[in-house]
Structure formats: structure tokens, C-alpha cells
Design a protein around this motif. Sequence first.
Motif, mmCIF file in Angstrom:
data_model
loop_
_atom_site.group_PDB
_atom_site.id
_atom_site.type_symbol
_atom_site.label_atom_id
_atom_site.label_comp_id
_atom_site.label_asym_id
_atom_site.label_seq_id
_atom_site.Cartn_x
_atom_site.Cartn_y
_atom_site.Cartn_z
ATOM 1 N N SER A 1 7.774 -0.073 -7.587
ATOM 2 C CA SER A 1 7.244 -1.125 -6.554
ATOM 3 C C SER A 1 7.566 -0.408 -5.217
ATOM 4 O O SER A 1 8.679 -0.377 -4.812
ATOM 5 C CB SER A 1 7.810 -2.355 -6.746
ATOM 6 O OG SER A 1 7.306 -3.306 -5.525
ATOM 7 N N GLN A 2 6.462 -0.168 -4.661
ATOM 8 C CA GLN A 2 6.573 0.302 -3.097
ATOM 9 C C GLN A 2 7.236 -0.641 -2.212
ATOM 10 O O GLN A 2 8.483 -0.205 -1.634
ATOM 11 C CB GLN A 2 5.259 0.566 -2.391
ATOM 12 C CG GLN A 2 5.092 1.189 -1.354
ATOM 13 C CD GLN A 2 5.416 0.453 0.047
ATOM 14 O OE1 GLN A 2 6.482 0.924 0.729
ATOM 15 N NE2 GLN A 2 5.041 -0.760 0.130
ATOM 16 N N SER A 3 7.173 -1.905 -2.399
ATOM 17 C CA SER A 3 7.622 -2.390 -1.463
ATOM 18 C C SER A 3 9.035 -3.159 -2.201
ATOM 19 O O SER A 3 9.795 -3.718 -1.124
ATOM 20 C CB SER A 3 6.832 -4.124 -1.070
ATOM 21 O OG SER A 3 6.582 -4.578 -2.627
ATOM 22 N N GLY A 4 9.276 -3.148 -3.509
ATOM 23 C CA GLY A 4 10.189 -3.809 -4.069
ATOM 24 C C GLY A 4 10.315 -5.165 -3.980
ATOM 25 O O GLY A 4 11.350 -6.013 -4.233
ATOM 26 N N THR B 1 7.290 -7.562 -4.865
ATOM 27 C CA THR B 1 5.895 -7.869 -5.353
ATOM 28 C C THR B 1 6.476 -8.904 -6.446
ATOM 29 O O THR B 1 7.340 -8.823 -7.210
ATOM 30 C CB THR B 1 4.952 -6.885 -6.165
ATOM 31 O OG1 THR B 1 4.661 -5.642 -4.993
ATOM 32 C CG2 THR B 1 4.032 -7.482 -6.857
ATOM 33 N N LYS C 1 -0.450 -6.326 1.954
ATOM 34 C CA LYS C 1 0.276 -5.084 1.437
ATOM 35 C C LYS C 1 1.098 -5.513 0.120
ATOM 36 O O LYS C 1 1.433 -4.941 -0.622
ATOM 37 C CB LYS C 1 0.928 -4.103 2.552
ATOM 38 C CG LYS C 1 1.365 -2.956 1.992
ATOM 39 C CD LYS C 1 1.474 -1.601 2.760
ATOM 40 C CE LYS C 1 1.725 -0.463 1.690
ATOM 41 N NZ LYS C 1 0.672 -0.020 1.293
ATOM 42 N N VAL D 1 -2.865 -0.729 4.301
ATOM 43 C CA VAL D 1 -2.619 -1.573 3.220
ATOM 44 C C VAL D 1 -2.776 -0.793 1.839
ATOM 45 O O VAL D 1 -2.146 -1.327 0.763
ATOM 46 C CB VAL D 1 -3.615 -2.739 3.117
ATOM 47 C CG1 VAL D 1 -3.726 -3.712 1.810
ATOM 48 C CG2 VAL D 1 -2.919 -3.863 4.101
ATOM 49 N N ALA D 2 -3.731 0.101 1.806
ATOM 50 C CA ALA D 2 -3.960 0.878 0.529
ATOM 51 C C ALA D 2 -2.840 1.898 0.386
ATOM 52 O O ALA D 2 -2.526 2.571 1.194
ATOM 53 C CB ALA D 2 -5.270 1.488 0.445
ATOM 54 N N ALA D 3 -2.156 1.917 -0.786
ATOM 55 C CA ALA D 3 -1.121 2.880 -1.037
ATOM 56 C C ALA D 3 -1.927 4.175 -1.434
ATOM 57 O O ALA D 3 -2.573 4.458 -2.150
ATOM 58 C CB ALA D 3 -0.145 2.261 -2.525
ATOM 59 N N LEU E 1 -9.366 2.051 -7.840
ATOM 60 C CA LEU E 1 -8.830 0.871 -7.168
ATOM 61 C C LEU E 1 -8.941 1.080 -5.576
ATOM 62 O O LEU E 1 -9.392 0.172 -4.939
ATOM 63 C CB LEU E 1 -7.219 0.794 -7.595
ATOM 64 C CG LEU E 1 -6.439 -0.036 -6.900
ATOM 65 C CD1 LEU E 1 -7.017 -1.493 -6.777
ATOM 66 C CD2 LEU E 1 -4.944 -0.393 -7.304
ATOM 67 N N LYS E 2 -8.770 2.522 -5.315
ATOM 68 C CA LYS E 2 -8.863 2.888 -3.870
ATOM 69 C C LYS E 2 -10.238 2.417 -3.283
ATOM 70 O O LYS E 2 -10.433 1.798 -2.420
ATOM 71 C CB LYS E 2 -8.647 4.428 -3.668
ATOM 72 C CG LYS E 2 -7.178 4.926 -3.308
ATOM 73 C CD LYS E 2 -6.204 4.078 -2.616
ATOM 74 C CE LYS E 2 -5.676 2.891 -3.331
ATOM 75 N NZ LYS E 2 -4.311 3.063 -3.745
ATOM 76 N N GLU F 1 -11.081 -1.444 -3.368
ATOM 77 C CA GLU F 1 -10.491 -2.160 -2.395
ATOM 78 C C GLU F 1 -10.812 -1.779 -1.149
ATOM 79 O O GLU F 1 -10.844 -2.762 -0.024
ATOM 80 C CB GLU F 1 -9.006 -2.204 -2.380
ATOM 81 C CG GLU F 1 -8.357 -0.834 -2.255
ATOM 82 C CD GLU F 1 -6.711 -0.968 -2.290
ATOM 83 O OE1 GLU F 1 -6.021 -1.922 -2.254
ATOM 84 O OE2 GLU F 1 -6.179 0.198 -2.629
ATOM 85 N N ALA G 1 2.531 -3.183 -10.529
ATOM 86 C CA ALA G 1 1.353 -3.944 -10.090
ATOM 87 C C ALA G 1 0.133 -2.866 -9.233
ATOM 88 O O ALA G 1 1.003 -1.923 -8.537
ATOM 89 C CB ALA G 1 1.527 -5.218 -9.468
ATOM 90 N N THR H 1 -1.444 -0.394 -7.787
ATOM 91 C CA THR H 1 -1.310 1.307 -7.574
ATOM 92 C C THR H 1 -0.053 1.547 -8.306
ATOM 93 O O THR H 1 -0.048 2.632 -8.896
ATOM 94 C CB THR H 1 -1.462 1.729 -6.187
ATOM 95 O OG1 THR H 1 -2.605 1.664 -5.522
ATOM 96 C CG2 THR H 1 -0.737 3.351 -5.945
ATOM 97 N N SER H 2 1.047 0.799 -8.237
ATOM 98 C CA SER H 2 2.190 1.287 -8.650
ATOM 99 C C SER H 2 2.034 1.115 -10.390
ATOM 100 O O SER H 2 2.589 1.887 -10.783
ATOM 101 C CB SER H 2 3.196 0.082 -8.279
ATOM 102 O OG SER H 2 3.400 0.432 -7.141
HETATM 103 C C1 F6R Z 1 -3.357 -0.729 -3.863
HETATM 104 C C2 F6R Z 1 -2.233 -1.347 -3.546
HETATM 105 C C3 F6R Z 1 -1.605 -2.322 -4.274
HETATM 106 C C4 F6R Z 1 -0.009 -2.232 -4.534
HETATM 107 C C5 F6R Z 1 0.301 -3.455 -5.217
HETATM 108 C C6 F6R Z 1 1.814 -3.433 -5.649
HETATM 109 O O1 F6R Z 1 -3.715 0.297 -2.834
HETATM 110 O O2 F6R Z 1 -1.567 -0.908 -2.622
HETATM 111 O O3 F6R Z 1 -2.303 -2.286 -5.670
HETATM 112 O O4 F6R Z 1 0.014 -1.122 -5.212
HETATM 113 O O5 F6R Z 1 0.131 -4.698 -4.832
HETATM 114 O O6 F6R Z 1 2.725 -3.384 -4.621
HETATM 115 P P1 F6R Z 1 4.088 -2.832 -4.848
HETATM 116 O O7 F6R Z 1 4.002 -1.230 -5.082
HETATM 117 O O8 F6R Z 1 4.634 -2.955 -3.482
HETATM 118 O O9 F6R Z 1 4.673 -3.530 -5.707
#
Ligand code: F6R
Length: 605
Positions: free
Chosen positions: A343-346, A348, A600, A394-396, A481-482, A485, A295, A297-298
Amino acid sequence: MCGIVGYIGPEDAAPILHKALLRLEYRGYDSAGVATLSNGRLYVKKDQGKIEEIHKRLNLDDLPGNVGIGHTRWATHGAPSKINAHPHTDCTETIAVVHNGVIENFIELRRELLDLDHSLISKTDTEIIAHLVEESIKRGAEPETAFLDAISRLRGSYAVAMIIASNPDAIYVARNEAPLAIGVGEGFNLVSSDANAFLEYTQKAVFLHNGEAAIIRRDGYRIIKLGTRSEVSRSPTLIPWAVSMSRKGEYEHYMLKEIYEQPNALRNVLHLQQIYVDLLAELIDRGRDIFLLGAGTSYNACMAGSYIFSKIARTSTYPVIASEFIDNYGSSISADTVILAVSQSGETADVLNALEYARLRAATILGITNTVGSTLTRISRAYIVQNSGPEIGVAATKTFTSQVLVLAQLALRLARLKGKLAQYEMDELYETLHSIPSIAEKVVNSTDGKMREIAENLMNSSSFFFLGRGISYSTALEARLKVMELSYIPSIAYPAGESKHGPISVIEKSYPVFFIVPRDESRKQNIGNIMEMKARGARIISVASEDDDEVRELSDYFVGMPDINPLLSPIIYAIPFQFLAYHLAVLKGYDPDKPRNLAKSVTVL
Ligand code: F6R
């Protein structure tokens, strides 16, 4: 998407909760609050606004007691307001609850409670939990049973923490599809949506699983399965991140720090545990349909990844926006499907929802994440932790460039497995991969000032266009996106070749169009597109190879980039756009770390 925290131990709870909440603020920042227990009484302070604004008004450190819970909110049910802020209490004002997630059957439960004469004052789904517990206690249940009974009635996603004046020796917590970790200390314990919030006190974390509750005391914790009420034993995991990694240091904002951290984050990614890279490559190789799922950025990293897999490993993969996956591909999933989720957070929800659907249909689930112990790591057959360190903005930023570098390494491993590349090609690509951190270093140091200047000149634009071809289309998506947002300026990203099939009609005199032009096979066509835009009066801003004099001459602003294998260009070319977004936000007076309406970790569907 809301952060929750709890503390029980020998210290005053409120200042610890306040500090931890500041570390969770990236998860939501429209309101916040804290509740503590002392001498059989419950104390609550909460309000609308960011934590430090509320602290100035109410002094969040000034509540008595050694046990407490806190919350920072991203509104789902009910607008941001003092009444809707957490913690929520019951009619007797002795039970306080904080919650992250969405309770799907809350209307029915609310009706039931209203019929029983409970007075529900907020518009939130959370408040019902306090009243459900109150109701059970009224009927004779002990606090623990009352809590477990109340939680068992909830449908939806939740991470919940509760304190109750009649038992100040415990914090009651539960989770389903929203993250929750217990921080295990010596003579104290914490609980939080994100282990990062308690790293200052302990690096030992126990991650709760879906459908589990825990009773946390000063000197221990008990984990209980909600379904069977049986106890589960689980020892803590050591979190490798140092506390200093989640501090801003000399930087004005976390985002700026995280942009500058990229060369080091990329160096870390070059030291992945090779057995896992091998395992993922082998499992991808067995798939018939391979999806790259993410989703925001990912997803943009997945888009870049699909070009890289195609070119390096000669393997077609489908990049898919997680929330679209089930509708689009759900009916074709089988045991031959491989899904690599990024997924950065794992955590989402859109990603986890798609994966759960696919898992039930026997697909192979793989993951790339930055979060040890996240749900993605638990549901994946194999996964890679990218080790980028905490990302608080918050922005990746650093996690995006690292994700792409992980995907590139995977593609290279797959190419080797499939015998798709000659030895000299492999060697060249390995060398390029290893040169990425130092190229990133150069770009970070050389483009900050230039992008600030461009931001100053363009900050009053009403819209932007971002164009790139091939893999640079993924860079255009990420740039858009960057910028959008953080600066709130509506923006468009298109494959440059497609722009003439419609979007070019928005171009008028001085309209800013960004072109991403690394030296690759589509350069000539890109130049054609620049000419088309120029002919209609557009202002051209090119991010291109530093020795590309032709593009330089056609551009109103030119940002020169070092030579790089175009296949890895998104990692390097994304950086100037991160600066652009950052500077636009700061110049316009917005907080780049906490853009409005965002959080985030998006744990709702
Ligand atoms: C944009 C941003 C979001 C995340 C998205 C997915 O800068 O940070 O678009 O990339 O919400 O989040 P993760 O990677 O945690 O699944």
C-alpha cells in the motif's frame, strides 16, 4: 480521502493553511474551507469546488488570527456543496471542526442532538462533533474534556481537528483509523493528514496512533489515550523527503513529473535496507499460505509479484484484492498465514480492515509502503519503506513500478534462502535488477511522444481492450486502470488467452486492442491472439520488444521496448501506458492529477 490541516504559531494561520491544503488536495477536491480564531471570534470561509477556484472567489488567505484549521473534501455523507463543506460549526458559531473519515453512529448521535434542540444544517456526519462539544460545554465541561468526551462517543474512522473561540491557544485533534501527524516546529506546530503538507515548515513529525487525541499548542503538544485519558510521550520522527520533491517544478502536472521521476525512484529501491529484505524473506518462508494483498494499482503490483515469486522463488502466493480478502479467505486464516500487504499510503481502509481481521487470527502481517509512520508500518511485524518520495498525482505511477521492484528483490532473496536458484542465475537476475533504472530512463524518454500520438488518434474511442499473457496480464490490468481512471473511457483487461472465451464478441471494425508482448515463452500464443483480433477488424496497438518485426508488421501502431527479462517487464511496460493515460486526460480536457470522483488515499471501506 479528505485532507485536514491545522496551524498554531506566531504567523497568520490562513495563508499557511491554504498552502498546506493545496498539498493535500490529492486526498479530495470537491470542496474546501478554512477556520481561524482572532480576538475571541471564529472566522470561517468555505465553498464547493477546488481550492484555487474557491480562493479566487473568497480569498482564503484573508482571515485573521494565528491559529486555524482547514479541510479539503471527498464527499462521503452529503453531496459536495457549500453547506456540506468543512469546517463545521456548532449553534453558537464558536467551535469549528474538520474531519476525515466516516462516523458510523452519526444518525443516532444526530437524533440525540436534534432532541436537545441543536440546529444541524448540513448532511454530514462531521457537524455532530461540534455540537457534541457545545453540549458538554453547556453542561460545564472545559474545552479539553468536552472534546475528549465528544470523540469518545464516536464509532468509526476519524481524524478530527477542532478550534474553539474560548481557548485560542490550542488545536484539539484525535484519530482512529485515519492518518494524522503533528508537525513539530520551533515556536509553532502544525497538524495534517499527511506530513507532506507541512514539510516546508518542519521535517519533524509525530504520528498519532488509533484511539489517541492530542492538544497542540504553539510550544508543544500533549498526546492523550482516549480510553484511559492517560498521557503518552512520543518524540518526533525525521521525514527524509525534501520539500522540492513535492513540487511540480517545470512539469505541467504532478503526474508527468512522477512518470519522469521513475528512473530515480527505481534507483532508490535498489538501496533498500538489506536487513529488512532478509527479515521479510525469512518470515515469508515460514508461511504455509502466503497472500499478497492490495487495492487498485497496489493490487496490480501484487499480481505481478505473484508471478515473480512463483518463477524466481518457486513459491506460490495468492494476490488478493483487499476488499475481497475476508469473504474469500477469512475462514482459513491461521498462525501459518503470512500476508504481505502492499500500500503506497499505508492507510487504505480496505487493506487495514483485512489486516486487522487476519492479525486477530494470529497471521503474520508484513508490509511494503511508501509512507513512513503510516498505520501499515505500525501493524506490520516487519515492513519495507520503498522511498519513492511523495506521489501527489492521484494516479499511482512511480510507486507502482517501485513496488514491483521491491517485490522482485524480495523474491530473489527468498530464492536464495530456499536455495532455489543456481549462483549464475542469481547473478544474472541481480544484474538485470540493477539495469532496470537505466532501461526505465530510456523508455521514459522514448515513449512519451509516441503515446501522445496514439492518444491523439484514439481519444474519441468509446472503449479499449488491454491484453497480455502471464505476467503481462498484470501490466494489462494496470494499463486499463490508468487509462480508465484518467480518461473516463471504459476499458477491459483480460489475460490474452481468455479473451476468446467471451470478450472477443465486443470486437468490431476499428475497435482498439492493446497487446503487451515482451519476448517471453507466450509470445507465439500472443501472436495467435493478435491474428484473431485482426481477423475481426480490430485496430492493433502493440507494446512489444523493439526487435519484434513480426508483431510490428501485424500492428497498426507499434511501440518498441528495450530488451528486458520478461519477469521484470511490468516495471518497464507500464510506463508507456502511464503516458497514454496522461495524454488522453489532457487531450480530453481533464485534470490528470485530480480525476473526478477519486482521492488518492481511500480511508473508507
Ligand atoms: C490508481 C490508484 C489507486 C490506489 C489504491 C490503493 O492509480 O492510485 O488504485 O492504488 O487506492 O492505494 P494504496 O496503494 O495507497 O493502498
